[in-house]
Every structure is written in C-alpha cells, then in structure tokens.
Motif scaffolding. Structure first.
Motif, PDB file in Angstrom:
ATOM      1  N   ILE A   2      14.468  34.051   3.681  1.00 34.65           N
ATOM      2  CA  ILE A   2      13.560  33.784   2.582  1.00 34.65           C
ATOM      3  C   ILE A   2      14.396  33.564   1.340  1.00 34.65           C
ATOM      4  O   ILE A   2      15.252  34.377   1.010  1.00 34.65           O
ATOM      5  N   THR A   3      14.177  32.456   0.625  1.00 34.15           N
ATOM      6  CA  THR A   3      15.022  32.074  -0.495  1.00 34.15           C
ATOM      7  C   THR A   3      14.300  32.262  -1.808  1.00 34.15           C
ATOM      8  O   THR A   3      13.174  31.804  -1.971  1.00 34.15           O
ATOM      9  N   LEU A   9      17.372  36.552   1.206  1.00 38.95           N
ATOM     10  CA  LEU A   9      17.106  37.734   2.015  1.00 38.95           C
ATOM     11  C   LEU A   9      17.289  37.353   3.476  1.00 38.95           C
ATOM     12  O   LEU A   9      16.791  36.336   3.927  1.00 38.95           O
ATOM     13  N   GLY A  10      17.978  38.181   4.207  1.00 37.85           N
ATOM     14  CA  GLY A  10      18.141  37.975   5.637  1.00 37.85           C
ATOM     15  C   GLY A  10      19.440  37.290   5.978  1.00 37.85           C
ATOM     16  O   GLY A  10      20.314  37.861   6.609  1.00 37.85           O
ATOM     17  N   LYS A  11      19.621  36.008   5.560  1.00 37.07           N
ATOM     18  CA  LYS A  11      20.824  35.256   5.888  1.00 37.07           C
ATOM     19  C   LYS A  11      20.896  34.041   4.988  1.00 37.07           C
ATOM     20  O   LYS A  11      19.887  33.403   4.716  1.00 37.07           O
ATOM     21  N   VAL A  12      22.103  33.695   4.513  1.00 37.39           N
ATOM     22  CA  VAL A  12      22.255  32.509   3.679  1.00 37.39           C
ATOM     23  C   VAL A  12      22.101  31.275   4.541  1.00 37.39           C
ATOM     24  O   VAL A  12      22.320  31.315   5.757  1.00 37.39           O
ATOM     25  N   ALA A  48       8.477  33.068  -2.303  1.00 36.27           N
ATOM     26  CA  ALA A  48       9.600  32.424  -1.622  1.00 36.27           C
ATOM     27  C   ALA A  48       9.503  30.909  -1.759  1.00 36.27           C
ATOM     28  O   ALA A  48       8.416  30.334  -1.671  1.00 36.27           O
ATOM     29  N   LEU A  49      10.646  30.253  -1.993  1.00 36.79           N
ATOM     30  CA  LEU A  49      10.682  28.793  -2.101  1.00 36.79           C
ATOM     31  C   LEU A  49      10.818  28.131  -0.733  1.00 36.79           C
ATOM     32  O   LEU A  49      10.288  27.048  -0.510  1.00 36.79           O
ATOM     33  N   GLU A  50      11.526  28.758   0.178  1.00 37.69           N
ATOM     34  CA  GLU A  50      11.654  28.233   1.529  1.00 37.69           C
ATOM     35  C   GLU A  50      12.080  29.367   2.449  1.00 37.69           C
ATOM     36  O   GLU A  50      12.438  30.461   1.996  1.00 37.69           O
ATOM     37  N   GLY A  51      12.065  29.117   3.740  1.00 43.77           N
ATOM     38  CA  GLY A  51      12.462  30.147   4.693  1.00 43.77           C
ATOM     39  C   GLY A  51      12.444  29.606   6.113  1.00 43.77           C
ATOM     40  O   GLY A  51      11.964  28.503   6.376  1.00 43.77           O
TER      41      GLY A  51
END
Length: 414
Positions: A2-3, A9-12, A48-51
């Motif tokens: 989640i960006t 969050l979670g992973k780049v 969130a903007l994207e994920g």
C-alpha cells in the motif's frame, strides 16, 4: 503493498535498480491494522494511492467456538457463519427451528413450545403475527427478552466519525430497576471481530450510572457518571470526542473528561449504529470493553449526532431519522396488549412491539384457546408410556401401543 506518497507499507515497488542495489527484497507478511505518522492517523485503505496483493486480515472468529448445539463454524477473510444441525437455527445455532413459520413481514419466529411459536416483530410492525403496522416516533425498548433477543434499531453507518463526534439524546427508564442492570444504550464499532484492540464507541447503564467508552485501537477510555437522580422522569445526555479526548455530561451533573491511552487518534468503525441492543446479542464476540449484558429498557428520544463542531446536529439514518432495521420496538407509552385478549387464564406478555399469550397449564395456541392433549410433551402430568411406545389419546385418558418385545399397561415390561 500500500503506497502513501513516498511511504510504503509491506514492500517497496520492485524495480530493476532496487534489485541491483539491494539484492532480494522480502515484503512484510501479516496484518497491519492502524498506521499513524506523527499525530496524523492514516486510513490504510481509504488514503492509499495504489497497492497490490493486499487482502482483509483473516480474523479467527471460529477459534472462539461461537456455534451452539453441534453447529460447525466456517470463516473466510471477511465473514463467518455457523452451519446448524437440522433442528436448530439462528446465527449461533442457539434456537430450535420453527418448522411451519406463521410469522409475517420478516418477523423472527421463535418456538414457545413444540407446538406454539412467538413472532418477534420487525421495526414498524406489531401483533401476534406481526401483521399490524405501527407508527413509531418515540421508540420503546424492552431489553433482553426471555428468548435471549434484545430489542434494537440499526441505522446506516455514520460517515466522517473518525476524528470528531458529538451525540445528544434523551431517555426515560422503564423502571428504577432497569437503571441498576447492565444495559446498553447505543454501540458503533467493529462488532463481531473478536480482537482485543478493535475500535468502538459505546454508551450504557451500569449500577445506576451512565458509562461512556471508546477505543481508537490503542486502549479504552471510559467515563462513568455519578448515580442518576431516579426521581427525574427524563434524563439528558451530551457526549463527544475530539481525537483522543472525550467528554460526558449527564443531566445537571458536571462535565467529565477522559483521554484515551496510546497515540492513535482515529475511530475506524464501519458497522451500523445500533440503538438499544444488537441484532444478535453475543457479548463474547464484541470488542473488549464494558460489554453490557442486556439491551436498554425504556424509551429513547431525539438521538442526534454531528461529526464536526461547525455543523448542525442531525438524526442518524439514511434518509435522516429512518433506521435500516429493528426488532421488538414499540411506541413509547403504547401497550400492544391493549389490543390482545388471551383466553382461559392466559397472560398477555409484551416486549416492545412483540406480544404473545403465556398460557396456563393445559392450554396452548396463539390466544390459549386449544387444549393440550394428554399425549403431548407439554401435558401436566406427562404420560407414562415407556420404552419407545406410542401414546394414543382416548376419550377418558390414553393407552400405550407397545413395540415388539414389550408389554404391560405402560409397556414397562420386557
């Protein structure tokens, strides 16, 4: 993944240059419930903007073994339910089923005995079979009935309640005793999630005092009023919350405040707004907090809410003031028993808009007009047929038809 702008969050995101510099990158595997940067709490999904590859956290409701009477619990990422054996129904398989349901208009059928049922009426309906329409302007709640159900109203989710909320309401107790019980007034929160830190906001009565509690995800803040003046017929409550700070004003008592523990500041709730009780009252599956044991007993008027100090108060619901659903809610000071006449010594029982006849021994039926057969399980005294024999009623008593291998007046001999 989640960006949030440049916050991940979670992973780049996987890019070629990242692999060249850092080698293999492993993302977080697990659940993230609350996320706060400095003093701003971010709504993990909404902002969130994207994920990618993000799912709802699987809440292990079935680990609580909620199903009764041999029911099997099944859950997925979002929901859970009980698969009930043939003779049971209800969300928790806690009720014997109604084989032939005479109740109308979406009423809840409950077996009063093996022959008779009680119809627990939905919002706006009353009568033995819930066939009568009623207009409710000042709802009357009956608490938890003898069947284990609470009367309640459920309104649509209150929007924009995360960082600020204010409620005003007026209530009238059914009697002084109801103030001394463990009674819910209203609830909004993560109902049924079963986690220690679930967000919720709750108001109720305990030991004659008003109790206001809320949890923003990092601990519960609670305010308890002084004892109510039970000589007053009407009680007025004004309560609110701004970020972590909450306040409660009851009648002419002094305003009391509390600050919730931890650093989280947002109330993340998605459920309906419940007034007076719950659809299914299961305290063990509610977030840890006051967990009031019973529904409210009395009348609740003029419930109003606002989610900003700069806007006016409004009634909950969509459209405004209209609940989505409800059960066993009547009109204050109206008695549905005034329209019902139970026969043969039966007593009319009312719980909100739900009404039924409690029959004396030997009688059954909606209005206690049918006799109980000597062979029926409800007959007092019960028949004496034994060892799988069949009881057959006679004009003056009964006889027992014995299965192969037994004999005697009551088939008591092998």
């Amino acid at each position: 993944q989640i960006t949030f702008g440049s916050i991940f969050l979670g992973k780049v995101p996987v890019r070629e240059e990242v692999h060249q510099c850092a080698g293999q990158i492993y993302g977080f595997k697990g659940c993230i419930r609350d996320f706060q940067v400095n003093h701003k709490e971010l709504l993990i999904i909404d902002e969130a903007l994207e994920g990618r590859n993000v799912e709802n956290c699987n809440v292990p409701i079935c680990d609580y073994h909620p199903c009764h009477n041999g029911g099997t619990c099944t859950s997925d990422e979002e929901n859970w339910y009980c698969e009930c054996p043939k003779l049971y129904t209800g969300k928790l398989c806690q009720f014997a089923t109604c084989d032939e349901n005479p109740c109308g208009n979406g009423a809840t059928c409950f077996p009063k005995s093996r022959q008779d049922v009680v119809c627990l009426c939905p919002y706006g309906r009353s009568g033995i079979l819930c066939s009568d329409a009623i207009n409710i302007t000042q709802p009357s709640f009956s608490g938890t009935d003898v069947f284990g159900y609470t009367s309640f109203l459920a309104y649509s989710t209150i929007p924009n309640i995360a960082f600020y909320n204010e409620f005003r309401l007026i209530f009238q107790l059914a009697n002084h005793h109801s103030a001394l019980q463990d009674n819910l007034i209203f609830f909004i929160g993560q109902k049924g999630q079963g986690l220690n830190g679930d967000d919720f906001l709750e108001l109720g009565l305990r030991d004659g005092r008003v109790v206001y509690s809320y949890n923003l995800g990092s601990g519960t803040g609670t305010i308890i009023s002084k004892p109510l003046d039970l000589t007053l017929n009407i009680h007025v409550i004004h309560l609110g919350r701004n970020l972590q700070k909450g306040w409660l004003k009851v009648d002419d008592q002094k305003n009391k405040t509390v600050t919730s523990p931890g650093r989280l500041v947002g109330l993340n709730v998605f459920s309906q707004f419940y007034l007076g009780g719950y659809h299914e009252y299961t305290p063990e599956l509610l977030p840890k907090g006051p967990r009031f044991k019973n529904g409210f007993q009395g009348c609740i008027f003029d419930v109003q809410v606002r989610t900003s100090p700069n806007q006016g108060f409004k009634s909950p619901g969509t459209p405004e003031g209209h609940p989505n659903s409800g059960r066993s809610v009547g009109q204050c000071e109206d008695s549905p028993c005034s329209l019902i006449k139970c026969r043969n010594g039966g007593k009319c029982i009312e719980t909100g808009s739900t009404v039924y006849c409690d029959c004396l021994t030997g009688w059954k039926g909606a209005f206690c007009t049918e006799t109980v057969s000597v062979c029926e399980p409800e007959h007092d005294p019960p028949h004496l047929c034994q060892q799988g024999s069949t009881c057959v009623p006679l004009p003056n008593g009964y006889t027992c038809h014995c299965p192969l291998g037994t004999t005697g007046t009551y088939c008591e001999q092998g």
